[in-house]
Design a protein around this motif. Structure first.
Motif, PDB file in Angstrom:
ATOM      1  N   ASP A 138       4.385   3.651   8.488  1.00 63.32           N
ATOM      2  CA  ASP A 138       3.453   2.532   8.316  1.00 63.32           C
ATOM      3  C   ASP A 138       3.697   2.023   6.899  1.00 63.32           C
ATOM      4  O   ASP A 138       3.345   2.699   5.921  1.00 63.32           O
ATOM      5  CB  ASP A 138       2.017   3.039   8.504  1.00 63.32           C
ATOM      6  CG  ASP A 138       0.969   1.930   8.441  1.00 63.32           C
ATOM      7  OD1 ASP A 138       1.296   0.824   7.997  1.00 63.32           O
ATOM      8  OD2 ASP A 138      -0.189   2.201   8.825  1.00 63.32           O
ATOM      9  N   GLU A 151      -2.506  -3.118  15.875  1.00 59.00           N
ATOM     10  CA  GLU A 151      -1.956  -1.784  15.616  1.00 59.00           C
ATOM     11  C   GLU A 151      -2.626  -0.670  16.425  1.00 59.00           C
ATOM     12  O   GLU A 151      -3.288   0.198  15.850  1.00 59.00           O
ATOM     13  CB  GLU A 151      -2.020  -1.464  14.125  1.00 59.00           C
ATOM     14  CG  GLU A 151      -3.363  -1.678  13.440  1.00 59.00           C
ATOM     15  CD  GLU A 151      -3.305  -1.299  11.958  1.00 59.00           C
ATOM     16  OE1 GLU A 151      -2.856  -0.200  11.645  1.00 59.00           O
ATOM     17  OE2 GLU A 151      -3.714  -2.136  11.126  1.00 59.00           O
ATOM     18  N   GLU A 188       2.556  -1.391  15.062  1.00 60.16           N
ATOM     19  CA  GLU A 188       1.782  -2.451  14.401  1.00 60.16           C
ATOM     20  C   GLU A 188       2.636  -3.675  14.114  1.00 60.16           C
ATOM     21  O   GLU A 188       3.722  -3.567  13.535  1.00 60.16           O
ATOM     22  CB  GLU A 188       1.230  -1.894  13.073  1.00 60.16           C
ATOM     23  CG  GLU A 188       0.479  -2.909  12.227  1.00 60.16           C
ATOM     24  CD  GLU A 188      -0.095  -2.288  10.955  1.00 60.16           C
ATOM     25  OE1 GLU A 188       0.418  -1.244  10.505  1.00 60.16           O
ATOM     26  OE2 GLU A 188      -1.066  -2.851  10.410  1.00 60.16           O
ATOM     27  N   PHE A 234       0.893  -1.178   0.000  1.00 61.72           N
ATOM     28  CA  PHE A 234       0.000   0.000   0.000  1.00 61.72           C
ATOM     29  C   PHE A 234       0.918   1.212   0.000  1.00 61.72           C
ATOM     30  O   PHE A 234       2.113   1.088   0.336  1.00 61.72           O
ATOM     31  CB  PHE A 234      -0.926  -0.005   1.236  1.00 61.72           C
ATOM     32  CG  PHE A 234      -0.190  -0.014   2.548  1.00 61.72           C
ATOM     33  CD1 PHE A 234       0.089   1.151   3.242  1.00 61.72           C
ATOM     34  CD2 PHE A 234       0.264  -1.217   3.087  1.00 61.72           C
ATOM     35  CE1 PHE A 234       0.782   1.131   4.442  1.00 61.72           C
ATOM     36  CE2 PHE A 234       0.962  -1.242   4.292  1.00 61.72           C
ATOM     37  CZ  PHE A 234       1.218  -0.067   4.965  1.00 61.72           C
ATOM     38  N   HIS A 293      -3.579   8.330   7.690  1.00 57.84           N
ATOM     39  CA  HIS A 293      -3.053   7.853   6.409  1.00 57.84           C
ATOM     40  C   HIS A 293      -2.402   9.021   5.680  1.00 57.84           C
ATOM     41  O   HIS A 293      -2.888   9.474   4.649  1.00 57.84           O
ATOM     42  CB  HIS A 293      -4.155   7.216   5.557  1.00 57.84           C
ATOM     43  CG  HIS A 293      -4.462   5.814   5.951  1.00 57.84           C
ATOM     44  ND1 HIS A 293      -5.432   5.050   5.355  1.00 57.84           N
ATOM     45  CD2 HIS A 293      -3.909   5.014   6.902  1.00 57.84           C
ATOM     46  CE1 HIS A 293      -5.452   3.844   5.918  1.00 57.84           C
ATOM     47  NE2 HIS A 293      -4.544   3.809   6.865  1.00 57.84           N
ATOM     48  N   HIS A 326      -6.883  -5.657  11.277  1.00 53.04           N
ATOM     49  CA  HIS A 326      -7.620  -6.200  10.133  1.00 53.04           C
ATOM     50  C   HIS A 326      -6.909  -7.470   9.703  1.00 53.04           C
ATOM     51  O   HIS A 326      -5.765  -7.719  10.100  1.00 53.04           O
ATOM     52  CB  HIS A 326      -7.624  -5.169   8.991  1.00 53.04           C
ATOM     53  CG  HIS A 326      -6.247  -4.624   8.691  1.00 53.04           C
ATOM     54  ND1 HIS A 326      -5.373  -5.245   7.839  1.00 53.04           N
ATOM     55  CD2 HIS A 326      -5.588  -3.525   9.165  1.00 53.04           C
ATOM     56  CE1 HIS A 326      -4.242  -4.548   7.783  1.00 53.04           C
ATOM     57  NE2 HIS A 326      -4.330  -3.500   8.587  1.00 53.04           N
ATOM     58  N   HIS A 377      -5.437  -5.176   3.440  1.00 60.12           N
ATOM     59  CA  HIS A 377      -6.695  -5.315   4.174  1.00 60.12           C
ATOM     60  C   HIS A 377      -7.398  -6.458   3.457  1.00 60.12           C
ATOM     61  O   HIS A 377      -8.096  -6.251   2.464  1.00 60.12           O
ATOM     62  CB  HIS A 377      -7.546  -4.049   4.104  1.00 60.12           C
ATOM     63  CG  HIS A 377      -7.018  -2.912   4.937  1.00 60.12           C
ATOM     64  ND1 HIS A 377      -7.701  -1.742   5.108  1.00 60.12           N
ATOM     65  CD2 HIS A 377      -5.885  -2.799   5.672  1.00 60.12           C
ATOM     66  CE1 HIS A 377      -6.996  -0.939   5.901  1.00 60.12           C
ATOM     67  NE2 HIS A 377      -5.894  -1.557   6.246  1.00 60.12           N
ATOM     68  N   ASP A 421       2.493  -5.658   6.808  1.00 59.79           N
ATOM     69  CA  ASP A 421       1.941  -4.355   7.203  1.00 59.79           C
ATOM     70  C   ASP A 421       2.387  -4.058   8.633  1.00 59.79           C
ATOM     71  O   ASP A 421       1.859  -4.645   9.581  1.00 59.79           O
ATOM     72  CB  ASP A 421       0.407  -4.420   7.129  1.00 59.79           C
ATOM     73  CG  ASP A 421      -0.252  -3.087   7.462  1.00 59.79           C
ATOM     74  OD1 ASP A 421       0.456  -2.066   7.539  1.00 59.79           O
ATOM     75  OD2 ASP A 421      -1.486  -3.076   7.646  1.00 59.79           O
TER      76      ASP A 421
HETATM   77  N1  GLY Z   1      -1.345  -0.027   6.960  1.00 59.09           N
HETATM   78  C1  GLY Z   1      -2.430   0.810   6.685  1.00 59.09           C
HETATM   79  C2  GLY Z   1      -3.674   0.342   7.315  1.00 59.09           C
HETATM   80  O1  GLY Z   1      -3.717  -0.702   7.894  1.00 59.09           O
HETATM   81  O2  GLY Z   1      -4.713   0.988   7.187  1.00 59.09           O
END
Ligand code: GLY
Ligand code: MN
Length: 463
Positions: free
Chosen positions: A248, A392, A432, A219, A231, A343, A350, A260
């Motif tokens: 991140d 996270e 995270e 991402f 973000h 998530h 995700h 992630d």
């Molecule tokens: N790493 C970005 C998120 O989990 O939204």
């Protein structure tokens, strides 16, 4: 790709969960950046990749449940294509690698769908997310493009979620092997985090580590000293010693499994006392919620464990007050922790959120909360062995949110706004990890990226 038995087994499992009709899976095509021949790095559709394994443009798959037949659609390349793009295995060879018996040219796809519709058979497909595939479905199914998503098959989507949520041993190995690249990305950021370096330079280095380690980032990288913007994709700041840099970032493995992780780094290598106090609360929220995480437990419960650690730590610092359980029940802590604990991850960072994030994270088990903060929890339902999820927690001081809540007189029994005022320049901290749910608890995947205060400080200082 994995062995052909992996894909065969997955499709058999899927067939057993969908009653009748045709399952249609469209692969992705190239997407132009600014003109047709200048394309974004190709990314295959994750569902197609999962069930049909082919990581190339212009393919589709059909599973005909009623006749127990599988088809791979696509065209052998012309010499014109080979000159520019290189050779590819033949369609017959590609189908053999994934155990599909029948191969058809792409031009036959619409006809097979049209014939099935004429026979009154159900066409199952997952909700599409790319314009091109929405248009193709619109043409093939003869429905307006605005109606395509609602014509998707809930029965198929639920079946896909059920199957893909549980990671197979080969997937766990792939993910775990790629954790070394994630480790390298984040320790690279730590080593670079010194005054005078720009966020852009760190971001570029991390993208390079990801590409060298196997694949593109999973991402767009978040790398900012304004970590209170959850973000934040702006990388225009220059770091100064004393800043906090929130990173991140994740990477795709060669087979497209995502990592992630988030770390928050003291630029120059030393946390101030104030930073250390908030940082330690987030470390505790991460560790305590992970230690509580086990199969049979709703992830919403782990989220609330983290929320209580955060509210209690902030109360100790005088930023919150009153009864911690009540503050969390009412959602007062969410001014500082406005997102969810985590998530699923897998082929998507995700995982499966193209289907529908609430369906993936809640299914029919529990309603998604509408309370600010808890509503952002993407995964609430009961955990099962071999799920891979993120942990996270974070604490953020978001000036616009603080100002709004203060003006509205919100949660004045639980938030000490006078003290919070002094933190409006603080930024944000998120920590995270990626965790695997085991038979009776959970564990962090890969070597843990430095997280304790002393370890992070030492890494930044190159010790
Ligand atoms: N790493 C970005 C998120 O989990 O939204
Ligand atoms: Mn995440």
């Amino acid at each position: 790709m994995f062995s052909k038995e992996v894909y065969i087994k997955r499709r058999i499992k899927l067939q057993s969960k969908v009653e009748s009709g045709l399952i249609l899976m469209l692969g992705n095509n190239d997407s132009p950046m600014n003109y047709a021949d200048n394309v974004y790095h190709f990314r295959q559709d994750s569902t197609f990749l999962y069930f049909f394994g082919i990581d190339l443009q212009n393919h589709a798959g059909i599973i005909d449940i009623d006749n127990d037949k599988e088809y791979l659609f696509g065209d052998d390349l012309s010499v014109g294509h080979i000159i520019w793009m290189g050779p590819q295995p033949s369609m017959v060879d590609k189908a053999a690698k994934i155990g599909v018996a029948n191969v058809k040219p792409m031009a036959d796809l619409s006809k097979m769908i049209a014939d099935a519709i004429k026979q009154g058979r159900k066409i199952h497909f997952n909700p599409p997310y790319r314009g091109e595939n929405i248009m193709l479905l619109s043409d093939m199914l003869d429905i307006h493009h605005n109606k395509v998503k609602e014509a998707a098959s809930l029965e198929l989507t639920k079946a896909c979620i059920n199957i893909r949520s549980i990671k197979e041993p080969c997937e766990i190995i792939e993910l775990e092997n790629h954790m070394a690249t994630a480790y390298k990305m984040h320790t690279t950021a730590m080593k670079m985090a010194h005054g005078g370096v720009t966020e852009q330079e760190v971001t570029g280095a991390l993208e390079g580590v990801s590409m060298s380690g196997g694949g593109m980032v999973s991402f767009p990288i978040i790398c900012s000293k304004r970590g209170e913007t959850l973000h934040n994709h702006d990388h225009s700041n220059t770091l100064q010693n004393g800043d906090l840099l929130l990173v991140d970032a994740g990477s795709e493995s060669p087979l497209h499994y995502a990592t992630d992780h988030t770390r928050t780094i003291p630029v120059g290598g030393t946390f101030s006392q104030r930073q250390k106090e908030i940082y330690q609360i987030v470390v505790d929220a991460n560790n305590i919620s992970r230690e509580a995480t086990k199969p049979g437990m709703q992830y919403k419960e782990a989220h609330l464990v983290a929320a209580k650690v955060i509210a209690s730590g902030l109360k100790d610092l005088g930023l919150m007050k009153g009864d911690v359980d009540e503050a969390v029940a009412q959602g007062a802590h969410a001014m500082f922790f406005p997102h969810g604990l985590g998530h699923m991850i897998g082929l998507d960072v995700h995982d499966m959120e193209d289907y529908n994030d609430t369906l993936v994270g809640y299914m029919d088990e529990l309603p998604r909360s509408t309370q600010f903060g808890l509503s952002a929890l993407r995964l609430g339902r009961t955990l099962e062995p071999n799920w891979v999820v993120t942990n996270e927690p974070g604490i953020y001081f978001i000036p616009a949110l603080i100002d709004e809540w203060k003006a509205e007189g919100k949660f004045t029994d639980f938030i000490n706004y006078d003290k919070v005022e002094g933190y409006k320049d603080f930024g944000g901290i998120r920590l995270e990890d990626d965790i695997l749910i085991t038979e009776d608890s959970c564990r962090i995947l890969g070597e843990r990226i430095p997280i304790e205060v002393a370890d992070v400080e030492a890494t930044v200082k190159g010790k």
